[in-house]
Motif scaffolding. Structure first.
Motif, short mmCIF file in Angstrom:
data_model
loop_
_atom_site.label_atom_id
_atom_site.label_comp_id
_atom_site.label_asym_id
_atom_site.label_seq_id
_atom_site.Cartn_x
_atom_site.Cartn_y
_atom_site.Cartn_z
N VAL A 37 0.84 -1.20 0.00
CA VAL A 37 0.00 0.00 0.00
C VAL A 37 0.87 1.25 0.00
O VAL A 37 0.63 2.20 -0.76
N SER A 38 1.91 1.26 0.82
CA SER A 38 2.81 2.42 0.87
C SER A 38 3.49 2.66 -0.47
O SER A 38 3.62 3.80 -0.92
N THR A 58 -1.13 16.92 -0.41
CA THR A 58 -0.87 15.57 0.05
C THR A 58 -0.19 15.61 1.40
O THR A 58 0.45 16.61 1.76
N HIS A 59 -0.36 14.54 2.15
CA HIS A 59 0.27 14.40 3.47
C HIS A 59 0.54 12.93 3.72
O HIS A 59 -0.34 12.09 3.51
N PHE A 60 1.77 12.63 4.16
CA PHE A 60 2.15 11.30 4.59
C PHE A 60 2.41 11.34 6.09
O PHE A 60 3.09 12.24 6.57
N GLY A 61 1.92 10.36 6.82
CA GLY A 61 2.20 10.23 8.24
C GLY A 61 2.66 8.81 8.53
O GLY A 61 1.83 7.90 8.61
N GLU A 62 3.95 8.63 8.64
CA GLU A 62 4.51 7.28 8.78
C GLU A 62 4.07 6.59 10.07
O GLU A 62 3.71 5.41 10.07
N GLU A 63 4.09 7.31 11.18
CA GLU A 63 3.76 6.70 12.47
C GLU A 63 2.33 6.13 12.49
O GLU A 63 2.13 5.00 12.89
N GLU A 64 1.38 6.94 12.08
CA GLU A 64 -0.01 6.50 12.11
C GLU A 64 -0.44 5.78 10.84
O GLU A 64 -1.55 5.29 10.74
N GLY A 65 0.47 5.71 9.87
CA GLY A 65 0.15 5.04 8.61
C GLY A 65 -0.89 5.79 7.82
O GLY A 65 -1.86 5.21 7.32
N SER A 66 -0.70 7.09 7.67
CA SER A 66 -1.70 7.89 6.96
C SER A 66 -1.16 8.43 5.65
O SER A 66 0.03 8.70 5.50
N PHE A 67 -2.06 8.57 4.69
CA PHE A 67 -1.77 9.19 3.40
C PHE A 67 -3.04 9.89 2.97
O PHE A 67 -4.11 9.27 2.88
N ASP A 68 -2.94 11.19 2.75
CA ASP A 68 -4.06 12.00 2.26
C ASP A 68 -3.62 12.63 0.95
O ASP A 68 -2.50 13.13 0.82
N PHE A 69 -4.54 12.61 -0.01
CA PHE A 69 -4.26 13.21 -1.32
C PHE A 69 -5.56 13.75 -1.87
O PHE A 69 -6.56 13.02 -1.95
N VAL A 70 -5.57 15.04 -2.26
CA VAL A 70 -6.76 15.66 -2.84
C VAL A 70 -6.34 16.49 -4.06
O VAL A 70 -5.43 17.31 -3.97
N LEU A 71 -7.01 16.24 -5.18
CA LEU A 71 -6.81 17.06 -6.37
C LEU A 71 -7.49 18.40 -6.17
O LEU A 71 -8.60 18.47 -5.64
N LEU A 72 -6.84 19.47 -6.59
CA LEU A 72 -7.35 20.83 -6.44
C LEU A 72 -7.55 21.46 -7.81
O LEU A 72 -6.91 21.06 -8.78
N GLY A 73 -8.39 22.47 -7.85
CA GLY A 73 -8.54 23.26 -9.07
C GLY A 73 -9.29 22.53 -10.16
O GLY A 73 -10.12 21.66 -9.91
#
Length: 109
Positions: A37-38, A58-73
């Motif tokens: 997944v990573s 976008t944002h990656f958070g290794e400790e909590e295992g998070s990934f956020d990604f949003v297309l803009l515009g």
């Protein structure tokens, strides 16, 4: 469990994802589901950055295992194609290993 939310606009088009958690398939460092997944997520974000002119957050958070990604515009078909490829990768992992490790759901934004 890794929980993935596919962010969809009012017309149902995918515009981003939120991923949170660890699969707990194996010990940290040996968990092939988390690694897969990573790798998919990192390759996706790098591909959008290098191969398109899409604007995104976008944002990656290794400790909590998070990934956020949003297309803009404005709409970017190339970035959307790469996002659909990421979603296919998630689905393949879930099909192979089961929904107890990877849960995928939709979220209207």
């Amino acid at each position: 469990m890794i929980e993935v939310e596919i962010l969809r606009n009012k017309s149902g088009r995918a515009v981003g994802i939120r991923s949170l958690g660890h699969a707990d398939y194996a010990d940290s460092g040996y968990d092939i589901i988390c690694a897969a997944v990573s790798a998919l997520e990192l390759n996706f974000a790098n591909s959008v950055a290098e191969l398109t002119d899409a604007k995104f957050e976008t944002h990656f958070g290794e400790e909590e295992g998070s990934f956020d990604f949003v297309l803009l515009g404005k709409r970017n078909e190339n970035a959307e194609l790469l996002l659909m490829s990421l979603l296919l990768g998630y689905a393949a992992i879930r099909q192979e290993y089961g929904s107890e490790y990877l849960l995928i759901k939709d979220q209207e934004v």
